[in-house]
Design a protein around this motif. Sequence first.
Motif, PDB file in Angstrom:
ATOM      1  N   HIS A   1       0.764  -1.132   0.038  1.00  0.00           N
ATOM      2  CA  HIS A   1      -0.026   0.199   0.045  1.00  0.00           C
ATOM      3  C   HIS A   1       0.906   1.207  -0.013  1.00  0.00           C
ATOM      4  O   HIS A   1       0.129   2.314  -0.090  1.00  0.00           O
ATOM      5  CB  HIS A   1      -1.031  -0.141   1.300  1.00  0.00           C
ATOM      6  N   GLU A   2       2.349   1.050   0.280  1.00  0.00           N
ATOM      7  CA  GLU A   2       3.022   2.311  -0.003  1.00  0.00           C
ATOM      8  C   GLU A   2       3.641   2.552  -1.201  1.00  0.00           C
ATOM      9  O   GLU A   2       4.243   3.700  -1.680  1.00  0.00           O
ATOM     10  CB  GLU A   2       4.323   2.062   1.180  1.00  0.00           C
TER      11      GLU A   2
ATOM     12  N   PRO B   1      -3.987   2.122  -5.383  1.00  0.00           N
ATOM     13  CA  PRO B   1      -4.219   0.716  -5.466  1.00  0.00           C
ATOM     14  C   PRO B   1      -4.045   0.344  -6.958  1.00  0.00           C
ATOM     15  O   PRO B   1      -4.620  -1.121  -7.501  1.00  0.00           O
ATOM     16  CB  PRO B   1      -5.756   0.498  -4.851  1.00  0.00           C
ATOM     17  N   ARG B   2      -4.096   1.093  -7.821  1.00  0.00           N
ATOM     18  CA  ARG B   2      -3.931   0.663  -9.349  1.00  0.00           C
ATOM     19  C   ARG B   2      -2.377   0.303  -9.786  1.00  0.00           C
ATOM     20  O   ARG B   2      -1.392   0.873 -10.102  1.00  0.00           O
ATOM     21  CB  ARG B   2      -4.233   1.853 -10.306  1.00  0.00           C
ATOM     22  N   LEU B   3      -2.251  -1.049  -9.409  1.00  0.00           N
ATOM     23  CA  LEU B   3      -0.963  -1.944 -10.144  1.00  0.00           C
ATOM     24  C   LEU B   3      -1.005  -2.515 -11.231  1.00  0.00           C
ATOM     25  O   LEU B   3      -2.088  -2.948 -11.571  1.00  0.00           O
ATOM     26  CB  LEU B   3      -0.495  -2.897  -8.788  1.00  0.00           C
ATOM     27  N   SER B   4       0.249  -2.804 -11.979  1.00  0.00           N
ATOM     28  CA  SER B   4       0.298  -3.685 -13.073  1.00  0.00           C
ATOM     29  C   SER B   4       1.480  -4.622 -12.991  1.00  0.00           C
ATOM     30  O   SER B   4       2.221  -4.395 -12.069  1.00  0.00           O
ATOM     31  CB  SER B   4       0.397  -2.846 -14.456  1.00  0.00           C
ATOM     32  N   TRP B   5       1.425  -5.806 -13.557  1.00  0.00           N
ATOM     33  CA  TRP B   5       2.473  -6.673 -13.677  1.00  0.00           C
ATOM     34  C   TRP B   5       2.598  -7.420 -14.892  1.00  0.00           C
ATOM     35  O   TRP B   5       1.649  -7.392 -15.770  1.00  0.00           O
ATOM     36  CB  TRP B   5       2.151  -7.455 -12.241  1.00  0.00           C
ATOM     37  N   ASN B   6       3.706  -8.190 -14.803  1.00  0.00           N
ATOM     38  CA  ASN B   6       4.175  -8.729 -16.041  1.00  0.00           C
ATOM     39  C   ASN B   6       3.514 -10.220 -15.820  1.00  0.00           C
ATOM     40  O   ASN B   6       4.022 -11.002 -14.945  1.00  0.00           O
ATOM     41  CB  ASN B   6       5.449  -8.604 -16.516  1.00  0.00           C
TER      42      ASN B   6
END
Length: 99
Positions: A4-5, A10-15
């Motif tokens: 959360h830091e 909270p908009r996260l992206s990942w491969n």
Amino acid sequence: MYIHELDGWPRLSWNRELLAEALAAVRHRQGRLIGHMEALGFGLRQEADLQTLTSDVLKSSEIEGENLDPEQVRSSIARRLGIDIGGLTPADRKRRGHR
């Protein structure tokens, strides 16, 4: 650092591919660790479980801004699991899961 830091929370992206590779490697190591723990015997396995659960509770409470006494948490978990660790530290109502 906690999730959360992170920037963009909270908009996260990942491969997906990189994440799948990392998770597969962790799962493989987890399987090896479980195999080693099974060879250790019941007492050592219980102690490892107790340490892991205690750490999880302490870290979770830390995220929420609360610092718990590690020995009280350990004693409370041991009591609930029926593990005799000798010289248990009495846990107050908050640590026993009562609020």
